[in-house]
Design an enzyme around this catalytic site. Structure first.
Site, PDB file in Angstrom:
ATOM      1  N   CYS A  82     -58.621 -41.713-119.445  1.00 14.28           N
ATOM      2  CA  CYS A  82     -59.665 -40.792-118.770  1.00 14.28           C
ATOM      3  C   CYS A  82     -58.624 -39.654-118.166  1.00 14.28           C
ATOM      4  O   CYS A  82     -57.872 -39.804-117.929  1.00 14.28           O
ATOM      5  CB  CYS A  82     -60.493 -41.610-117.756  1.00 14.28           C
ATOM      6  N   ASP A 122     -59.746 -38.482-115.664  1.00 14.05           N
ATOM      7  CA  ASP A 122     -60.117 -38.577-113.920  1.00 14.05           C
ATOM      8  C   ASP A 122     -58.624 -38.414-113.202  1.00 14.05           C
ATOM      9  O   ASP A 122     -57.512 -39.358-113.858  1.00 14.05           O
ATOM     10  CB  ASP A 122     -60.571 -39.922-114.075  1.00 14.05           C
ATOM     11  N   ARG A 176     -57.718 -39.897-110.783  1.00 22.03           N
ATOM     12  CA  ARG A 176     -57.375 -41.262-110.050  1.00 22.03           C
ATOM     13  C   ARG A 176     -56.592 -42.160-110.951  1.00 22.03           C
ATOM     14  O   ARG A 176     -56.261 -42.982-110.277  1.00 22.03           O
ATOM     15  CB  ARG A 176     -58.433 -41.780-109.383  1.00 22.03           C
ATOM     16  N   HIS A 234     -61.374 -47.329-116.876  1.00 24.91           N
ATOM     17  CA  HIS A 234     -61.415 -47.534-115.475  1.00 24.91           C
ATOM     18  C   HIS A 234     -62.546 -47.536-114.459  1.00 24.91           C
ATOM     19  O   HIS A 234     -63.563 -47.298-115.156  1.00 24.91           O
ATOM     20  CB  HIS A 234     -60.454 -46.290-114.670  1.00 24.91           C
ATOM     21  N   CYS A 261     -65.725 -44.834-113.488  1.00 29.58           N
ATOM     22  CA  CYS A 261     -65.675 -43.681-114.438  1.00 29.58           C
ATOM     23  C   CYS A 261     -66.887 -42.564-114.489  1.00 29.58           C
ATOM     24  O   CYS A 261     -68.074 -43.121-114.853  1.00 29.58           O
ATOM     25  CB  CYS A 261     -65.349 -44.258-115.882  1.00 29.58           C
TER      26      CYS A 261
HETATM   27 ZN    ZN Z   1     -63.426 -41.817-116.353  1.00 28.61          ZN
END
Ligand code: ZN
Length: 200
Positions: free
Chosen positions: A39, A41, A43, A100, A103
């Protein structure tokens, strides 16, 4: 930008002197062993999670770690192009689909809200089959089912199915929990995600 410049200077000062030879070798060409589809993302950083050096992972990041369906009509298939390059040209040994916890892309797909532009809602609508399978509405269940869905879609790419069947390519599902830093991997025997031990 000051933070990024300071980070670059730290890299030049602390990392480069030790990794100079490594980068010089990489300048001749890359040979990553693994393709990670992760992803976007902020993090979830595959290189940090797997403690790898530059040159080890070929990484595709997009909203919700989605593998799109195999499509042959003309278009700008950025994810599929990167998958094809990693598998056919770089001959990676495995593909890890890394989902994850928490998400936002999965949450957006579940909420079915229209995004200000068509890009996001149309992209995450690719997760509809996973949402349909998980009727209980549990985000964690949908995150895990989305990974199974993407692994299934990878097998619709002929050059992937061929390599999986002849044993030269492995497909792996993984889910990272941001809250406690743990990784679970999909057990192909029973299709259940199981936590990876912290020690060898
Ligand atoms: Zn995500």
């Amino acid at each position: 930008m000051k933070t990024l410049i300071a980070g670059y200077q730290k890299f030049r000062r602390e990392v480069w002197p030790h990794d100079k030879d490594h980068f010089e070798a990489l300048a001749k060409g890359q040979k990553p062993h693994t393709l990670v589809i992760s992803c976007s993302d902020s993090r979830v950083d595959p290189a940090a999670i797997f403690s790898v050096r530059a040159g080890e992972l070929f990484v595709i990041r997009n909203v919700a770690s989605v593998v799109p369906p195999y499509e042959t009509y003309g278009g700008y298939h950025g994810v599929s192009a990167a998958i094809a390059f990693a598998v056919i040209n770089l001959e990676v040994e495995r593909i890890v689909v890394l989902g994850h916890e928490h998400c936002g892309g999965v949450a957006a797909a579940m909420a079915r809200t229209e995004s200000p532009t068509p890009f996001l809602s149309q992209w995450v609508s690719l997760l509809e089959p996973a949402i349909h399978t998980c009727s209980g509405g549990d985000p964690l269940a949908v995150e895990c089912e989305s990974i199974r869905l993407s692994l299934g879609r990878l097998m619709t790419f002929p050059f992937i199915a061929e390599r999986v069947e002849n044993g030269t390519l492995q497909l792996i599902g993984a889910h990272f929990k941001i809250s406690d830093g743990t990784l679970s991997m999909l057990d192909p025997a029973d299709q259940v995600f199981k936590r990876v031990g912290d020690t060898a």
